[in-house]
Write an enzyme that holds these catalytic residues in place. Structure first.
Site, mmCIF file in Angstrom:
data_model
loop_
_atom_site.group_PDB
_atom_site.id
_atom_site.type_symbol
_atom_site.label_atom_id
_atom_site.label_comp_id
_atom_site.label_asym_id
_atom_site.label_seq_id
_atom_site.Cartn_x
_atom_site.Cartn_y
_atom_site.Cartn_z
ATOM 1 N N SER A 1 0.826 -1.224 0.000
ATOM 2 C CA SER A 1 0.000 0.000 0.000
ATOM 3 C C SER A 1 0.850 1.259 0.000
ATOM 4 O O SER A 1 0.395 2.319 -0.437
ATOM 5 C CB SER A 1 -0.861 0.036 1.270
ATOM 6 O OG SER A 1 -1.669 -1.087 1.351
ATOM 7 N N HIS B 1 -1.156 -3.015 -7.300
ATOM 8 C CA HIS B 1 -1.839 -2.617 -6.069
ATOM 9 C C HIS B 1 -3.339 -2.810 -6.233
ATOM 10 O O HIS B 1 -4.008 -1.995 -6.877
ATOM 11 C CB HIS B 1 -1.498 -1.162 -5.732
ATOM 12 C CG HIS B 1 -2.086 -0.718 -4.429
ATOM 13 N ND1 HIS B 1 -2.647 0.519 -4.254
ATOM 14 C CD2 HIS B 1 -2.229 -1.352 -3.240
ATOM 15 C CE1 HIS B 1 -3.097 0.631 -3.018
ATOM 16 N NE2 HIS B 1 -2.847 -0.499 -2.380
ATOM 17 N N GLU C 1 -3.680 -0.520 -9.428
ATOM 18 C CA GLU C 1 -2.611 0.422 -9.774
ATOM 19 C C GLU C 1 -1.388 -0.388 -10.204
ATOM 20 O O GLU C 1 -0.932 -1.270 -9.466
ATOM 21 C CB GLU C 1 -2.282 1.325 -8.576
ATOM 22 C CG GLU C 1 -3.400 2.302 -8.242
ATOM 23 C CD GLU C 1 -3.121 3.114 -6.989
ATOM 24 O OE1 GLU C 1 -2.618 2.559 -6.009
ATOM 25 O OE2 GLU C 1 -3.443 4.324 -6.984
ATOM 26 N N ASN D 1 -3.908 5.930 -2.298
ATOM 27 C CA ASN D 1 -3.551 6.060 -0.882
ATOM 28 C C ASN D 1 -2.906 7.400 -0.568
ATOM 29 O O ASN D 1 -2.954 7.867 0.576
ATOM 30 C CB ASN D 1 -2.645 4.913 -0.455
ATOM 31 C CG ASN D 1 -3.440 3.644 -0.219
ATOM 32 O OD1 ASN D 1 -4.657 3.680 -0.114
ATOM 33 N ND2 ASN D 1 -2.745 2.531 -0.165
#
Ligand code: CAA
Ligand code: NAD
Length: 285
Positions: free
Chosen positions: A119, A140, A152, A190
């Site tokens: 993350s 991701h 991602e 994030n």
């Protein structure tokens, strides 16, 4: 090189979901956990997720059985030697991740691709210990993996373009949408979402509102499917704390700093849904 066999490291919240969607897309999946008990727990998580889809009429019982039949648990890293792609989804800790990539490298074929589902760690620092930095990318996924469309795809300065393109194609083969990202801590989502989740805790600590009211306000006011505290419990408060520590170390800005309440919750073992209690209680009784 076409991808046929996929290895998944870790069968926790994310590894279970990644294994499920890869098997559902027809790949042969080998999952490596650190104990039989944790593998069985992860397998049960996959079964529960598939059962949800059967219950909603989205999957037939036969298809559920076929998906499960393509997922096998292994304990030894050597069993992953035939994998064309290995996706790491173990605990958000750089030492643990580096250790497993170093150990894995001696078993994998030279054409194998490595990916991390991290993350917040930057991919480059993982790739450079893998023995194959040009064949290392970020993939991701988002929680819950079977429901969230985005993946991602993270390109580092040393990733080969061919491998990045293979990563994009692999994501599309799962029926998901790839977005290529630069290798900065938190990538795109994030970088924006972690400060939002941490600010919700700070707002509560400052008396802005109750946990329930802040959740309700964001659901009704912004149309979010989950309020921030429900989401924090869903992500896991331990993982959120690891992410906040990593991002604060990277950016040195207060908005990424873990609030005291988050640390206290993790110290008290209140990790969210995964432990039965976080900001909310999930005790069935
Ligand atoms: N696997 C696991 N849990 C699932 C699931 C699946 N396949 N499908 C649904 N869920 C869960 C929901 O959390 C909820 O749990 P309970 O039944 O135990 O309460 C339940 O199943 C509800 O399912 P529904 O399908 O009825 O709910 P829904 O249609 O309202 O949608 C949801 C569920 C898709 C999870 C929706 O609430 C949602 O989109 N939430 C936001 C998720 C989100 O923001 N994800 C990103 C997290 S951040 C991240 O992943 C990045 C990182 O690095 C931390
Ligand atoms: P988790 O705690 O649910 O699962 C981690 C699993 O890794 C555990 O089951 C643990 O036994 C296993 N593990 C630890 N060391 C291992 C090793 N050496 N080999 C094999 N398995 C090992 O954590 P999670 O929420 O699934 O997160 C996993 C990764 O995915 C982290 O990097 C996290 O940042 C990332 N991620 C999490 C979310 C989320 O919402 N939780 C979303 C996207 C990405």
């Amino acid at each position: 090189m076409d991808i046929q066999q996929v290895g998944v490291l870790g069968c926790g919240l994310m590894g279970a979901g990644i294994a499920e969607v890869c098997a559902a897309a027809g790949y042969d999946v080998l999952v490596r956990e650190v104990s039989d008990e944790l593998w069985e727990r992860g397998r049960a998580r996959i079964e529960k997720s598939l059962e949800k889809q059967v219950g909603k009429g989205l999957l037939s019982p036969n298809d559920k059985a076929s998906v499960l039949g393509r997922i096998h648990g292994v304990m030894e890293l050597g069993k992953l030697e035939g994998c064309d792609l290995v996706i790491e989804a173990i605990v958000e800790n750089i030492d643990d991740k580096r250790q497993v990539f170093v150990a894995l490298n001696e078993h994998l074929k030279s054409s194998a691709i490595l990916a991390s589902n991290t993350s917040s760690l930057t991919i480059t620092q993982l790739a450079m210990t893998s023995g194959r930095p040009d064949r290392f990318i970020g993939l991701h996924f988002f929680n819950p993996v079977p429901r969230m469309q985005l993946v991602e795809v993270v390109r580092t300065l040393v990733s080969s373009s061919e491998v990045v393109e293979q990563g994009m194609e692999f994501v599309r083969s799962l029926g998901k949408e790839p977005v290529e990202c630069r290798d900065n801590s938190g990538f795109i989502v994030n970088r924006l979402l972690v400060p939002y989740m941490l600010d919700a805790i700070r707002a509560h600590e400052e008396g802005v509102g109750s946990i329930e009211d802040i959740d309700k306000a964001m659901q009704l006011g912004c149309g979010y499917p989950m309020g921030p505290f429900t989401l924090l419990d869903f992500v896991g408060l331990d993982t959120t704390l690891y992410i906040a520590d990593i991002m604060f170390d990277e950016y040195r800005e207060k908005r990424f700093a873990p609030p005291p309440l988050l640390k206290q919750m993790v110290q008290a073992g209140r990790l969210g849904r995964k432990s039965g209690r976080g900001f909310y209680s999930y005790d069935k009784k």
